[in-house]
Motif scaffolding. Sequence first.
Motif, short mmCIF file in Angstrom:
data_model
loop_
_atom_site.label_atom_id
_atom_site.label_comp_id
_atom_site.label_asym_id
_atom_site.label_seq_id
_atom_site.Cartn_x
_atom_site.Cartn_y
_atom_site.Cartn_z
N GLU A 108 1.15 4.01 -3.15
CA GLU A 108 0.83 5.43 -2.97
C GLU A 108 2.04 6.30 -3.30
O GLU A 108 1.90 7.35 -3.94
N THR B 248 -8.59 -2.84 -0.18
CA THR B 248 -7.78 -2.14 0.81
C THR B 248 -6.48 -1.64 0.20
O THR B 248 -6.01 -0.54 0.49
N LEU B 249 -5.91 -2.46 -0.67
CA LEU B 249 -4.65 -2.11 -1.32
C LEU B 249 -4.77 -0.84 -2.14
O LEU B 249 -3.93 0.06 -2.04
N ARG C 35 -6.59 4.09 -1.39
CA ARG C 35 -6.13 5.49 -1.41
C ARG C 35 -5.92 6.00 -2.83
O ARG C 35 -6.30 7.13 -3.16
N THR D 126 0.82 -1.22 0.00
CA THR D 126 0.00 0.00 0.00
C THR D 126 0.86 1.26 0.00
O THR D 126 0.52 2.24 -0.68
#
Length: 217
Positions: A75, A158-159, A162, A71
């Motif tokens: 990002e 979830t990964l 963002r 993650t």
Amino acid sequence: MAFELGTGILRGDFAPGTTLPREAELMERFGVSRTVLREALRTLTSKGLIGSRPKVGTRVRAREMWNMLDTDVLEWYSRVAPPLQFALKLQEMREMVEPFAAALAARNHQSATLAMLTDAHRAMAAAQNVDEWVRADLRFHLGVLTACSNELLIPLGTLIERTLEAQLRLNAKRAEVYNAALAEHTAVYDAIVARDEAGARRAMAGLLGVTRERIET
């Protein structure tokens, strides 16, 4: 420190195969203590960005060894990659996964997961501004993955959460109005509710086709 050095590697400041500067130089460059530096190096090692060997030093690993499905790394990469290039790569990933996820959601949804999807769809319909729309849109797409009843797909949401949120926000701002894609989302939702697997797959593919057009425009 891990963020600064990690983004530097992802941006190309430290090319794959090259040896990082000595600890003293890195401490001076980033203004950190040896303890902070070593913790950052351990973090980057765990993410596959660097590796250390005795008498060789710490080297940047080959790109194919980087854990892009971490993650943080994902990002960080979204911050330094060419925007269009990153958006299209994320879009390709979505196009491979989400139409089939929608079909699975149509087949496998249960009362609890359908209720989550229904709440997200209602929130999209009721959204009064971009922020409300994006929050609901994100919940909708994550809800489709949850409704698949496949525990291997849920962590994918979830990964990318963002970076997906950032893409959804950009798409909403590029549209004529922020909720321009409500009809396409409703088509996906209706097909899932009706347990129409083929229809859900087509509807999600159509929705993502609209997304791709906005990215490429």
